[in-house]
Design a protein around this motif. Sequence first.
Motif, PDB file in Angstrom:
ATOM      1  N   CYS A 373       0.744  -1.070  -0.269  1.00  0.00           N
ATOM      2  CA  CYS A 373      -0.017   0.111   0.003  1.00  0.00           C
ATOM      3  C   CYS A 373       0.999   1.294  -0.155  1.00  0.00           C
ATOM      4  O   CYS A 373       0.419   2.057  -0.490  1.00  0.00           O
ATOM      5  N   CYS A 374       2.365   0.978  -0.058  1.00  0.00           N
ATOM      6  CA  CYS A 374       3.179   2.140   0.238  1.00  0.00           C
ATOM      7  C   CYS A 374       3.663   2.350  -0.870  1.00  0.00           C
ATOM      8  O   CYS A 374       4.229   3.062  -1.279  1.00  0.00           O
ATOM      9  N   THR A 375       4.275   0.775  -1.970  1.00  0.00           N
ATOM     10  CA  THR A 375       5.480   0.650  -2.888  1.00  0.00           C
ATOM     11  C   THR A 375       4.321   0.855  -4.367  1.00  0.00           C
ATOM     12  O   THR A 375       4.723   1.026  -5.377  1.00  0.00           O
ATOM     13  N   GLY A 376       2.949   0.195  -3.987  1.00  0.00           N
ATOM     14  CA  GLY A 376       2.063   0.269  -5.326  1.00  0.00           C
ATOM     15  C   GLY A 376       2.445  -1.388  -5.864  1.00  0.00           C
ATOM     16  O   GLY A 376       1.449  -1.162  -6.883  1.00  0.00           O
ATOM     17  N   ALA A 377       3.129  -2.020  -5.656  1.00  0.00           N
ATOM     18  CA  ALA A 377       3.097  -2.910  -6.007  1.00  0.00           C
ATOM     19  C   ALA A 377       1.972  -3.866  -5.998  1.00  0.00           C
ATOM     20  O   ALA A 377       0.806  -3.794  -4.865  1.00  0.00           O
ATOM     21  N   GLU A 378       1.539  -5.123  -6.879  1.00  0.00           N
ATOM     22  CA  GLU A 378       0.914  -6.252  -6.787  1.00  0.00           C
ATOM     23  C   GLU A 378       0.438  -7.443  -5.742  1.00  0.00           C
ATOM     24  O   GLU A 378       0.047  -7.370  -4.871  1.00  0.00           O
ATOM     25  N   GLN A 379       1.896  -7.166  -4.944  1.00  0.00           N
ATOM     26  CA  GLN A 379       1.810  -8.612  -3.785  1.00  0.00           C
ATOM     27  C   GLN A 379       3.065  -8.176  -2.290  1.00  0.00           C
ATOM     28  O   GLN A 379       3.648  -7.431  -3.070  1.00  0.00           O
ATOM     29  N   GLU A 380       2.966  -8.811  -1.589  1.00  0.00           N
ATOM     30  CA  GLU A 380       4.143  -8.644  -0.422  1.00  0.00           C
ATOM     31  C   GLU A 380       4.803  -9.514  -1.110  1.00  0.00           C
ATOM     32  O   GLU A 380       4.497 -10.245  -2.043  1.00  0.00           O
ATOM     33  N   VAL A 381       6.351  -8.916  -1.406  1.00  0.00           N
ATOM     34  CA  VAL A 381       7.380  -9.465  -1.297  1.00  0.00           C
ATOM     35  C   VAL A 381       8.572  -9.815  -0.413  1.00  0.00           C
ATOM     36  O   VAL A 381       9.052  -8.521   0.259  1.00  0.00           O
ATOM     37  N   VAL A 382       9.785 -10.177  -1.028  1.00  0.00           N
ATOM     38  CA  VAL A 382      10.608 -10.587   0.332  1.00  0.00           C
ATOM     39  C   VAL A 382      11.276  -9.973  -0.314  1.00  0.00           C
ATOM     40  O   VAL A 382      12.360 -10.572  -1.651  1.00  0.00           O
ATOM     41  N   MET A 383      12.143  -8.672  -0.463  1.00  0.00           N
ATOM     42  CA  MET A 383      13.073  -7.648  -1.035  1.00  0.00           C
ATOM     43  C   MET A 383      14.855  -8.285  -0.472  1.00  0.00           C
ATOM     44  O   MET A 383      14.918  -8.193   0.963  1.00  0.00           O
ATOM     45  N   GLY A 384      15.057  -7.935  -0.955  1.00  0.00           N
ATOM     46  CA  GLY A 384      17.729  -8.069  -1.275  1.00  0.00           C
ATOM     47  C   GLY A 384      17.739  -8.895  -1.942  1.00  0.00           C
ATOM     48  O   GLY A 384      16.843 -10.297  -1.996  1.00  0.00           O
ATOM     49  N   GLN A 385      18.899  -8.608  -2.465  1.00  0.00           N
ATOM     50  CA  GLN A 385      19.345 -10.145  -2.481  1.00  0.00           C
ATOM     51  C   GLN A 385      20.675 -10.620  -2.259  1.00  0.00           C
ATOM     52  O   GLN A 385      21.105  -9.208  -1.488  1.00  0.00           O
ATOM     53  N   ILE A 386      20.865 -11.532  -1.635  1.00  0.00           N
ATOM     54  CA  ILE A 386      22.233 -11.854  -0.677  1.00  0.00           C
ATOM     55  C   ILE A 386      23.616 -12.109  -1.755  1.00  0.00           C
ATOM     56  O   ILE A 386      23.156 -12.948  -2.763  1.00  0.00           O
ATOM     57  N   SER A 387      24.652 -11.860  -1.304  1.00  0.00           N
ATOM     58  CA  SER A 387      26.261 -11.989  -1.406  1.00  0.00           C
ATOM     59  C   SER A 387      26.913 -12.330  -0.866  1.00  0.00           C
ATOM     60  O   SER A 387      26.490 -11.743   0.344  1.00  0.00           O
ATOM     61  N   PHE A 388      27.479 -13.379  -1.078  1.00  0.00           N
ATOM     62  CA  PHE A 388      28.450 -14.595  -0.027  1.00  0.00           C
ATOM     63  C   PHE A 388      29.523 -14.372   0.187  1.00  0.00           C
ATOM     64  O   PHE A 388      29.930 -13.059  -0.636  1.00  0.00           O
TER      65      PHE A 388
END
Length: 388
Positions: A373-388
């Motif tokens: 409701c803040c970003t206008g995305a169609e659904q909830e997602v897990v944001m963030g990408q991981i570099s090891f």
Amino acid sequence: MKLAERQVFSYNSGMEERTSKKIISMMSGTSCDSIDVGLCLVKPDFSCTLLDGFNYDYPKDVKEKIFKMFYQLPTVDEICKMNFVIGQCFANAANEMIKKHGKPDFIASHGQTIYHYPKDTYIAGINEKSTFQIGEPSVISQKTGCMTVANFRTADVAQGGNGAPLVCFADEKWFKPLNKNIAVQNIGGISNVTVISKNCATFGFDTGLGNIMIDYCTKKFFDKSYDKDGIFASQGKISQSWLNCLLEDAYYYTEPPKTTGREYFSEKYIENALKLAPDNKFDIIATVTALTAKSIAQAYERFVFPNTDIEEVVLGGGGAYNSTLKNNLQQYLGKIPIRTHEDYGISNNYKEVMAFALLAYCTYYKIPNNLPCCTGAEQEVVMGQISF
Ligand SMILES: Nc1ncnc2c1ncn2[C@@H]1O[C@H](COP(=O)(O)OP(=O)(O)O)[C@@H](O)[C@H]1O
Ligand SMILES: [Mg+2]
């Protein structure tokens, strides 16, 4: 993809018991004033404590190059190199914190936004909506030896969202329990609000300019990178006619969800606006400062008050330290009390860093961390990408 088709596993639901995590979180916003570095402790209840924080200055040449990238569209060659250079700057900043406190559980890096394109335009029928943060996370992880969570905004944009504002998620976790109707107002380069209310679901949007135009004008007219404590603005008179003209900008009338950046409030926009400015340079700073305050107050009148009343405004970001801006805002908001994050034990300076530590904590545990409701995305997602 429909909600039912999508599987977002949360370790929370039995796969792994969540524990507290020490996270070095780093952010450089649209102001590009410094890399804010915070050592944060995020607990399973989503609370976040700042254990240490400092502002790490970009080397002068790097900062100049970033501003050049803002104002003149950079070439691929420049972007390629600067992605690694900025990654190294973030790694150096993290290493300074590591030298003091040892290694964290992991690092959260927002990176540096160099382009944000929250518009639905199409090529071959494919949406061009996009956002671009650089500061290569692999450089950060390799040079610090710490797992690094980065590129938060992209998953939200991939789900049709604007990829901003993202701090709303943290605001909801931290302010909702107060059971008050609050506007959490960040004044960075751009200003954004999160509305937490008993009467409606949390929502938020970018209200418009924050410090970008103030900083630009203090640089141009006083050769200072910002108007410390609003001293220049306090010595000028607001030009009501110029202010009214600036407030006519279409962005202020656009319905949320909405987000903006330097692509819109660009050097060209500012230089065009300055063609109608008063002669006195103090009056110019006074008026652009009033513009930030008035555009926030108007955004509340247009888009917040129809949904909920507001019992208090909680300011954060560097703009919270600008007394003239704060006084202007108080005048425009009337009786609504204005507090700052510091009244709630959260540093105005490191609030965003703390928010990104929380987002990274959620990435780690695969907990959805955007608020559609803040970003206008169609659904909830897990944001963030991981570099090891
Ligand atoms: N003491 C101060 N007085 C007035 N303005 C300040 C002060 N400290 C910071 N700022 C303003 O805040 C900006 C940085 O705010 P910040 O929240 O870091 O924004 P961003 O997220 O865009 O980097 C500076 O560029 C400056 O305009
Ligand atoms: Mg900043």
